[in-house]
Every structure is written in structure tokens, then in C-alpha cells.
Write a protein that holds these residues in place. Sequence first.
Motif, PDB file in Angstrom:
ATOM      1  N   ASP A  45     -23.470   2.473 -63.678  1.00 61.47           N
ATOM      2  CA  ASP A  45     -23.830   3.839 -64.047  1.00 61.47           C
ATOM      3  C   ASP A  45     -22.601   4.729 -64.228  1.00 61.47           C
ATOM      4  OD1 ASP A  45     -23.268   3.841 -61.329  1.00 61.47           O
ATOM      5  OD2 ASP A  45     -25.039   4.991 -60.746  1.00 61.47           O
ATOM      6  N   VAL A  46     -21.505   4.403 -63.545  1.00 61.08           N
ATOM      7  CA  VAL A  46     -20.269   5.155 -63.764  1.00 61.08           C
ATOM      8  C   VAL A  46     -19.656   4.774 -65.111  1.00 61.08           C
ATOM      9  CG1 VAL A  46     -17.949   5.649 -62.891  1.00 61.08           C
ATOM     10  CG2 VAL A  46     -19.855   5.366 -61.288  1.00 61.08           C
ATOM     11  N   ARG A  47     -19.672   3.481 -65.423  1.00 58.99           N
ATOM     12  CA  ARG A  47     -19.119   3.040 -66.710  1.00 58.99           C
ATOM     13  C   ARG A  47     -19.978   3.525 -67.874  1.00 58.99           C
ATOM     14  NH1 ARG A  47     -19.251  -2.012 -64.254  1.00 58.99           N
ATOM     15  NH2 ARG A  47     -20.264  -2.927 -66.066  1.00 58.99           N
ATOM     16  N   ASP A  48     -21.268   3.777 -67.625  1.00 55.97           N
ATOM     17  CA  ASP A  48     -22.119   4.376 -68.653  1.00 55.97           C
ATOM     18  C   ASP A  48     -21.806   5.857 -68.838  1.00 55.97           C
ATOM     19  OD1 ASP A  48     -23.418   1.951 -68.940  1.00 55.97           O
ATOM     20  OD2 ASP A  48     -25.170   2.536 -67.740  1.00 55.97           O
ATOM     21  N   THR A  49     -21.421   6.507 -67.771  1.00 56.59           N
ATOM     22  CA  THR A  49     -21.249   7.957 -67.777  1.00 56.59           C
ATOM     23  C   THR A  49     -19.964   8.394 -68.471  1.00 56.59           C
ATOM     24  OG1 THR A  49     -22.513   8.095 -65.711  1.00 56.59           O
ATOM     25  CG2 THR A  49     -21.141  10.005 -66.271  1.00 56.59           C
ATOM     26  N   TYR A  50     -18.936   7.525 -68.442  1.00 53.21           N
ATOM     27  CA  TYR A  50     -17.621   7.945 -68.911  1.00 53.21           C
ATOM     28  C   TYR A  50     -16.967   6.941 -69.857  1.00 53.21           C
ATOM     29  CZ  TYR A  50     -17.895  10.908 -64.724  1.00 53.21           C
ATOM     30  OH  TYR A  50     -18.288  11.802 -63.778  1.00 53.21           O
ATOM     31  N   ASP A  51     -16.129   7.465 -70.739  1.00 55.49           N
ATOM     32  CA  ASP A  51     -15.062   6.659 -71.310  1.00 55.49           C
ATOM     33  C   ASP A  51     -14.011   6.504 -70.218  1.00 55.49           C
ATOM     34  OD1 ASP A  51     -16.456   7.083 -73.669  1.00 55.49           O
ATOM     35  OD2 ASP A  51     -14.974   8.482 -74.501  1.00 55.49           O
ATOM     36  N   LEU A  52     -13.525   5.294 -69.996  1.00 58.03           N
ATOM     37  CA  LEU A  52     -12.457   5.056 -69.027  1.00 58.03           C
ATOM     38  C   LEU A  52     -11.128   5.172 -69.755  1.00 58.03           C
ATOM     39  CD1 LEU A  52     -13.919   1.969 -67.109  1.00 58.03           C
ATOM     40  CD2 LEU A  52     -14.298   4.420 -66.680  1.00 58.03           C
TER      41      LEU A  52
END
Length: 498
Positions: free
Chosen positions: A118-125
Motif C-alpha cells: 500500500d505504500v508502494r501504491d501510494t507513492y512514486d519512490l
Amino acid sequence: MTQRTRTIRNAALVGVSTALLGITAPVTASAAPERGSSESLAWGACEGAGLDPRQQCATLRVPMDHADPDSPRIDIAVSRIPSEKPAARRGVLLLIAGGPGGSSLNDPSGKGQKLPQDVRDTYDLVGFAPRGLAPSTSVDCGLDHGDLATSRLRPWPAPDGSVDENMATARRMAEACARNGGELIRHLSTANEARDIDRLRAALGERRISAWGTSYGTYVGAVYAQKFPHRTDRFVLDSVDDPDPARVNRAWLAAHEQGVEDTFPHFAAWASEPGNPDRLARTAAEVRPMFLRLAARLDREPLPWPGANPAELNGNVLRQTMLDSLYSPGRYPTLARLMRAAQEGTVPPAPQAPPEAVLQNVTAVGAGTLCNDVAWPTSRAVYEKGVAESRAKYPLTAGMPRNAMLCAAWPYPPREAPVRITDEGPSNVLLVSNERDVATPLAGALRMREALGRRAVLVTVDSTGHNPYLANGNACGDRTASRFLATGQRPGADVRCD
């Protein structure tokens, strides 16, 4: 560049900075914009093996001197992996490495992939190589090979406590940096890294950014949040530095004496466990005097160590290995095996060093940042007094944390005062710190918490090692940080994760 080469680069720099990267030549961006306008980024494929194929690279051009409209432009290498669920995308999560001298350029492919879905869905890294660090426009001090030894870069006093050699080494290294570092080394600082980050934010087209800063990256993140408070979204600062504006980097060096005292008992318990193949003693109480006796013996009678730098195992090399090994329980066997070999009058194979060019670059970035951020004392007497006090109270670190680094002879005064971290700004910072951390002890996190006031909440993790979040922490701490990044939900008050 092979995966093995990247591993060598990353593994050998604990005493200088944190991990390096393995990407070599990102795509060049457009020409420098007019002052105050937004730089665009031309994304393209990254060079280097072992990277996530989704990772893209670009180059951002920023002023060498942010105060000078006509300043030459320098390159900042940038990378990203886009959000894995565009419909859920909130913005960008900037990964800020430790150091100074560390890079997050390969972190979107590396530790970024440890983040929950869900963090990787929320942001561009997004990662970057800070100014001065290759493949960004780089600096080099051209130091003597012997001065690149980690036990030399850390200012270990002589066995009798003398700082004479340290002062001479500081002069020699500082003169080399002044001679070979060019104009850029004078513009390396945490404040300028924060300004570069804001240029990157604008180039990414983001009104605000979130961040995950580790170790020195926590200070970078705090400085950014102080200088650009309304450009921040959700900030996780992991393994928190002391923001003391009077000492800054000197406080971080001094923190090692307490960090070792906090952490060594955990090593001693491990080194006395029945069934441990690297067991050193029957009881934990025996390990500390064993280490001190061995270090004193090696002070008197060093062992030849072919292929190492320096080419001997002396007391300070053992102490430096101890410091490095306490960064993570996974490194404990390195110290235990070196102690056992030395007790038997032998040495293990010499540790493999990274390419010298990498060491030169990382050391120069670290030196420029540490020495430009704050003025260090130049008086031998100051260091003599501090070393004597530290040796008496903290014998494991033998006075090193209060000794003279090359900054004691740095020829350039700071261009600006250190940034004072305050409680002015949005309440959107989560601090995460282990109870036992050799590099960034909990005491430093408590000072950062006090400085930030209502802006921050502190998560104290009952664990051992550096970098608790998704590395040396526990499930409670990881859940708390991940939930904050993914949803913005943050504890209402400081919490402890047992």
C-alpha cells in the motif's frame, strides 16, 4: 557494473558513510533553467545490472551556489519507480540516505521494495545521489592511500591518549581537500542538500513531498522540513540524529561513546550464548574485559595483516571493527571471529575494500559536509581534554568520539549558521529510533523530539541496531511507520514498541 562490485562498494563504508549505489550514468536533463523557474527531468533507462527494470533515471541541474544567480550548474543524479497503482497515488516518497556520503539512487530498486504494497501504491519512490557524490557532479580530495583507512578516518587517539598524530593527520587531509576538492567542496552542506531537494520537488511537479530519511538523512529531512515546512507531507525519520545547532556533526561523533555502551551488552550476551559457533565466553560479563585486554595487547603488539589498510591489526583497528560490527546483530560474527583470531595470534583474510576512487569520493563528500556545516575547534587542548575525559568514562571507545577529525584543520569557515530545528511547521513527522543504536543513540532522538515539539511523534523500538524501520526494528515499529506513510494515521502521542 556487476552486482559483486556494487556489493563491495556498499559494504565497506560504514565508518565513512552509509551505503553507496551502483548506477553509473543517468540520462542528462535539459539545460539549466532561469533562476527561480522549474527544471524539467528527462527520464530514461538506468545503466547498471541488477536494477528493477521499472526504475528510471534522470539528471537534475542545480546551482552550485544557491545564493548566486550566475553560479555554475552541477548535476544531481535522480531515480524513480512510479506508483504501482496510479489510482491510489498520493505523490512522491523521497528516500534520503545516511552519511554524509551515502546515496539513495538505487534505493527505489533496493530497500524501497521492502515497503508494504500500500505504500508502494501510494507513492512514486524517488532516490538521488547528493551533490558531490558520483554519478552526480563529484568531488575528490586526492588523499593518501593510508588516510583512507577507516581507523584513520575515525580519529582514534594513540594508545597513550595522545592526539598529536590526529592533529597532523587533520592538517594533511584538510590541505589535500583544499588543494584537490575544487570550488564544489566549499558548497557541500546539509542546507544546500535541502535546497537541492526542493529543486527536485519542483522538477517532479509536486507541491509537497513525503520522505523516508535514515541516519544522517534524518537531519537532512529535518533541515528540509525547517526550511520548507509547507512543502512537506509525511516524513518518517529513521535512526534519528541529534540536531544540536551548536555542535551538529560533532555531536554525532560524540554519540558513539554512549551508543557503544548501549549496544555492547547485547553483543556480549550473544557472544556468550551456549551453542553459538562464535561464542567467546561462558558469561556475558566476561566479554567486555576480554575485549579491553585484547585491544590493549594489540596496542602494544600489533599483528601483521597483509592486504589490509593499515597492514596491521592494532588496538584501534579492533576498536573500529567493534564499532562497525555493532551497527547490526548480523555483523556480530565479524567482531567475534576477529577477536578469536587475534587471541590466537592470527588474522582472518583482509576485508575487501571498495575501489579507491569510490573511497576518495565518499570521503570527500563526508568531509566537505561535516566541516562546512559547523565550525570545529582548532585547538589541540580542546581535543586533548575531551579525549582524556572520554577515555576515562567510556574505555570501549578510547576517546575517539571527542577527538579531532580533519575538520579541526578545515581551511574554510562555514558559509552560514547551522539550521536550528524548531516546532514551527506542520505536525507531520514520525521519528523512529531503537533503544540500542551504536550510531544514533536514543538520546539523540529525544533531543530531536524536543526540538520539533508538537510537529513530531517518537516511536521508541525495543530493538538493537541501526535503522529500525524494515531493518533492525520490530513488527510494531514497522507497522506504525508503514501505516503513517500509507494513510497519514500517526499515533496521538509518543509510543514504545516492545
